[in-house]
Design a protein around this motif. Structure first.
Motif, PDB file in Angstrom:
ATOM      1  N   ILE A   1       0.892  -1.234   0.084  1.00  0.00           N
ATOM      2  CA  ILE A   1      -0.073  -0.012   0.032  1.00  0.00           C
ATOM      3  C   ILE A   1       0.858   1.385   0.034  1.00  0.00           C
ATOM      4  O   ILE A   1       0.311   2.505  -0.262  1.00  0.00           O
ATOM      5  CB  ILE A   1      -1.077   0.035   1.074  1.00  0.00           C
ATOM      6  CG1 ILE A   1      -0.385   0.002   2.363  1.00  0.00           C
ATOM      7  CG2 ILE A   1      -2.197  -1.008   1.045  1.00  0.00           C
ATOM      8  CD1 ILE A   1      -1.044   0.106   3.841  1.00  0.00           C
ATOM      9  N   HIS A   2       2.081   0.928   0.073  1.00  0.00           N
ATOM     10  CA  HIS A   2       3.120   2.391  -0.059  1.00  0.00           C
ATOM     11  C   HIS A   2       3.244   3.091  -1.277  1.00  0.00           C
ATOM     12  O   HIS A   2       3.633   3.919  -1.439  1.00  0.00           O
ATOM     13  CB  HIS A   2       4.578   1.941   0.364  1.00  0.00           C
ATOM     14  CG  HIS A   2       5.176   0.741  -0.139  1.00  0.00           C
ATOM     15  ND1 HIS A   2       4.768  -0.451  -0.204  1.00  0.00           N
ATOM     16  CD2 HIS A   2       6.237   1.017  -1.162  1.00  0.00           C
ATOM     17  CE1 HIS A   2       5.610  -1.086  -0.950  1.00  0.00           C
ATOM     18  NE2 HIS A   2       6.415  -0.383  -1.673  1.00  0.00           N
ATOM     19  N   LEU A   3       2.721   2.110  -2.308  1.00  0.00           N
ATOM     20  CA  LEU A   3       2.592   2.526  -3.897  1.00  0.00           C
ATOM     21  C   LEU A   3       1.492   3.365  -3.843  1.00  0.00           C
ATOM     22  O   LEU A   3       1.205   3.936  -5.124  1.00  0.00           O
ATOM     23  CB  LEU A   3       2.650   1.274  -4.617  1.00  0.00           C
ATOM     24  CG  LEU A   3       3.877   0.469  -4.706  1.00  0.00           C
ATOM     25  CD1 LEU A   3       3.719  -0.803  -5.616  1.00  0.00           C
ATOM     26  CD2 LEU A   3       5.148   1.173  -4.913  1.00  0.00           C
ATOM     27  N   LEU A   4       0.573   3.312  -3.061  1.00  0.00           N
ATOM     28  CA  LEU A   4      -0.786   4.239  -3.567  1.00  0.00           C
ATOM     29  C   LEU A   4      -0.453   5.738  -3.253  1.00  0.00           C
ATOM     30  O   LEU A   4       0.541   6.121  -2.611  1.00  0.00           O
ATOM     31  CB  LEU A   4      -1.855   3.763  -2.121  1.00  0.00           C
ATOM     32  CG  LEU A   4      -2.456   2.553  -2.350  1.00  0.00           C
ATOM     33  CD1 LEU A   4      -3.361   2.223  -1.020  1.00  0.00           C
ATOM     34  CD2 LEU A   4      -3.384   2.259  -3.518  1.00  0.00           C
ATOM     35  N   LYS A   5      -1.099   6.488  -3.821  1.00  0.00           N
ATOM     36  CA  LYS A   5      -0.703   8.017  -3.911  1.00  0.00           C
ATOM     37  C   LYS A   5      -2.112   8.659  -3.226  1.00  0.00           C
ATOM     38  O   LYS A   5      -3.117   8.500  -3.488  1.00  0.00           O
ATOM     39  CB  LYS A   5      -0.916   8.554  -5.367  1.00  0.00           C
ATOM     40  CG  LYS A   5       0.374   7.765  -6.394  1.00  0.00           C
ATOM     41  CD  LYS A   5       1.684   7.994  -5.390  1.00  0.00           C
ATOM     42  CE  LYS A   5       2.879   7.155  -6.578  1.00  0.00           C
ATOM     43  NZ  LYS A   5       4.182   7.176  -5.939  1.00  0.00           N
ATOM     44  N   LYS A   6      -1.614  10.042  -2.643  1.00  0.00           N
ATOM     45  CA  LYS A   6      -2.418  11.019  -2.128  1.00  0.00           C
ATOM     46  C   LYS A   6      -3.324  11.596  -3.039  1.00  0.00           C
ATOM     47  O   LYS A   6      -2.947  11.811  -4.117  1.00  0.00           O
ATOM     48  CB  LYS A   6      -1.858  11.726  -1.372  1.00  0.00           C
ATOM     49  CG  LYS A   6      -2.545  12.817  -0.687  1.00  0.00           C
ATOM     50  CD  LYS A   6      -1.840  13.716   0.263  1.00  0.00           C
ATOM     51  CE  LYS A   6      -2.727  15.041   1.120  1.00  0.00           C
ATOM     52  NZ  LYS A   6      -2.033  15.888   1.654  1.00  0.00           N
ATOM     53  N   ASN A   7      -4.899  11.732  -2.655  1.00  0.00           N
ATOM     54  CA  ASN A   7      -5.433  12.354  -3.695  1.00  0.00           C
ATOM     55  C   ASN A   7      -6.049  11.357  -4.525  1.00  0.00           C
ATOM     56  O   ASN A   7      -6.702  11.610  -5.811  1.00  0.00           O
ATOM     57  CB  ASN A   7      -5.218  13.712  -4.171  1.00  0.00           C
ATOM     58  CG  ASN A   7      -4.927  14.599  -3.119  1.00  0.00           C
ATOM     59  OD1 ASN A   7      -5.958  14.457  -2.105  1.00  0.00           O
ATOM     60  ND2 ASN A   7      -3.935  15.476  -3.392  1.00  0.00           N
TER      61      ASN A   7
END
Length: 644
Positions: free
Chosen positions: A481-487
């Motif tokens: 999940i560290h690959l997810l991006k804010k917004n």
């Protein structure tokens, strides 16, 4: 010039002292109870040789247990040699040595603590000797430690406050035991025996510490018995991220009105309403919080923590762990085990390289010590307050291995386990922190927040050497999940309703009970009092295991031999109920710990024996009178029957 007499607490310790003094103890010496050379004599106790006399030694009328005789508070206390042929013979041997004309100086070499001081002082006092004496205070049985202990021995009078505390502890326990056991037996023995269906009237054993510990076990059992499970609900959302195309889950976090609010339990209807309200709506990632978390090595062992750890990992009874640790100490492999301290002192720090070199010679630890050497300068220094703090060291520092290299092949299985725990906990403090990568993702749907967590070990650090029971983080995921991006917008693929149920507290094991006894302060609501007694638990490191064992032996608690889970017997519950309704403070951990604090204050010259004993006598008189007036105020049988 005359000879010096060395008195140890046990024969095994006498051997260590004799070795340093150049004396070989022969079978003939063992039989006669001492060994000597041209300038030294070594003798030994068998633990306690002398004890407080029973009440009938003061007056024959006390052979009969009668309410009208109570309270019994002697003006002067009487002591007797324990009624055992071997003990009596050894006391006479020591007495003869202490008064021998060619003995000029006596060295007290009993264990360095309150009970060791008490053992020696009683023998000296009842020998009739007036010879000068010095105190040998050591924390390990190595040749070097003994030699230094003898060299630096102080005049015995410098330990008078410790001796005063020891005498007061013995008198206190005698007054509690003799008075309360008698009055409860006289007034409630038949009642208890009827409840537990015993033919004879029960003898009710009551002790200052023992009864409080029994109360803890009974209270926990009743809390479990009366516990009503409550169903509550949560929501898990399954997401598919728009850009990174990751499938992941998030747990709904019900909004709290206040930061200090406890966890909010949600009814099924409310959770279903939330799901209905959020269906068909787009989710958006509002936060991706990536951090490195450093986990420091655990503190060194004191006795309670060692007993608890051995109980959790190996299901060893706490009494067995103490027995093993004592033998390892007497074999010079570890430092003094009966300690409440979890750090070492600055002067011990100088010995650390020698200890590491000793462990390096042991094949089991050679690789670990090599790694420590690879790190370069030792991580633990005088400024490393987590592990080195003179202010936190009282009588003894934490339990650590000595420089003596152990022959593991000559150890039994349990001794190996305990020694290995101590060594690895010690080695771990010289390793770097374990480093974790932690990720917390917050995904919002409208104003509702769903949280996803991940945790991965980047660098094991100290966990290379010390095995910790792994426990999976709540709701942790293996998805990156560290690959997810804010917004980033996400599709909500599904909502799942999670049904949960509140659980009762766990029963004590004898290991967790030891820790609870040590940390009595957590039961105290008053912050000032909690601060006052934070160094005084229920009982002491030397006595806690024995108290649990006694409760088991007299049939007040059961301990499952496989799981070590502690439960009260019906008799134990009946006795607690009687005490609760007549002198409930005897069950209060803060009350029991405050008496221990009083003894510590005597030891530290913060109060006097006279002030302590005056308070003690007043309490005994007042409470015995209160119990006398309690007869017939409750129906014990109906109370106990309602519990089952």
């Amino acid at each position: 010039m005359g000879k010096s007499l060395y008195i140890t607490e046990k024969p095994s310790v006498a051997s260590s002292f004799a070795e340093v003094l150049g004396i070989k103890i022969t079978p003939r010496d063992r039989k006669r109870g001492f060994a000597e050379s041209d300038d030294s004599v070594v003798t030994w106790c068998f633990g306690h040789l002398i004890t407080l006399a029973l009440p009938d030694e003061y007056d024959p009328i006390y052979k009969q247990w009668r309410i009208e005789h109570l309270p019994i508070i002697p003006k002067e206390y009487k002591y007797v040699v324990i009624d055992n042929d071997g003990v009596k013979k050894q006391f006479e041997t020591i007495k003869a040595l202490m008064t021998r004309e060619d003995i000029d100086l006596i060295y007290a070499c009993t264990d360095s603590g309150r009970e060791g001081e008490y053992i020696y002082r009683l023998v000296y006092e009842h020998s009739g000797s007036a010879k000068p004496a010095k105190r040998v205070w050591i924390s390990s049985q190595t040749e070097e430690a003994i030699r230094e202990g003898i060299k630096n021995a102080k005049d015995i009078n410098e330990y008078n406050s410790l001796s005063d505390a020891a005498y007061c502890r013995a008198k206190e326990d005698w007054l509690f035991g003799m008075n309360f056991s008698r009055i409860y037996t006289c007034m409630y023995g038949r009642t208890v025996s009827n409840v537990v269906k015993e033919e004879k009237s029960s003898v009710i054993a009551v002790g200052r510490v023992m009864t409080c510990v029994l109360g803890l076990v009974v209270d926990r059992e009743q809390e479990i018995r009366n516990f009503v499970p409550k169903k509550h609900y949560g929501i898990t959302a399954s997401f598919l991220s728009g850009k990174s195309n990751l499938e992941y889950k998030g747990k709904w976090q019900p909004q709290k009105k206040d930061k200090d609010d406890e966890e909010k339990y949600i009814e099924k209807k409310e959770a279903e309403e939330v799901i209905e309200r959020l269906k068909g709506k787009v989710a958006q990632i509002k936060k991706v919080d990536i951090k490195k978390k450093r986990e420091q090595p655990p503190l060194l062992f004191n006795l309670a923590e060692l007993q608890s750890e051995a109980n959790k990992k190996f299901k060893l009874p706490v009494e067995k762990t103490l027995e093993i640790a004592q033998k390892l100490y007497e074999r010079k492999l570890i430092t003094y085990p009966r300690t409440d301290c979890r750090v070492i002192s600055t002067d011990v720090l100088a010995e650390v390289p020698k200890v590491l070199n000793g462990l390096f010679k042991n094949p089991d630890y050679k690789e670990n010590v090599s790694r420590i050497k690879e790190f370069g300068e030792l991580r633990v220094k005088k400024t490393t307050k987590r592990f080195v703090d003179d202010k936190k060291v009282t009588d003894h520092y934490a339990i650590i291995p000595t420089y003596v290299t152990a022959d593991m092949d000559k150890m039994d299985s349990n001794s190996k386990k305990i020694y290995d725990l101590i060594v690895k906990r010690f080695l771990a403090i010289f390793y770097p922190p374990a480093v974790y990568n932690t990720v917390r993702v917050e995904t919002h749907i409208d104003e509702e927040v769903f949280v996803s967590n991940a945790k991965t070990l980047e660098d094991p650090g100290w966990k290379e050497v010390y095995e910790v029971t792994s426990s999976k983080e709540d709701d942790a995921t293996n998805v990156p999940i560290h690959l997810l991006k804010k917004n980033e917008n996400c599709k909500v693929e599904a909502f799942d309703l999670d049904e949960k149920e509140t659980k009762p507290p766990s029963r004590y094991t004898d290991g967790s009970l030891i820790i609870t006894m040590e940390k009595a302060g957590k039961f105290i609501e008053d912050e000032e009092l909690r601060e006052q007694i934070k160094t005084s638990g229920i009982g002491t490191s030397a006595t806690r295991a024995g108290i649990i064992k006694k409760l088991k032996d007299i049939g007040y608690i059961n301990i499952n031999p496989k799981t070590q889970v502690v439960t009260p017997t019906v008799k134990g519950e009946a006795i607690v109920e009687v005490v609760r309704r007549t002198a409930k403070e005897l069950l209060n951990p803060s009350f029991t710990a405050s008496w221990e604090k009083g003894l510590a204050m005597i030891e530290n010259n913060e109060t006097t024996v006279e002030i302590f004993e005056e308070k003690l006598h007043k309490y005994i008189m007042r409470t015995i009178d209160k119990v006398k007036r309690s007869k017939g105020n409750f129906n014990l049988a109906s109370i106990i029957n309602r519990s089952y």
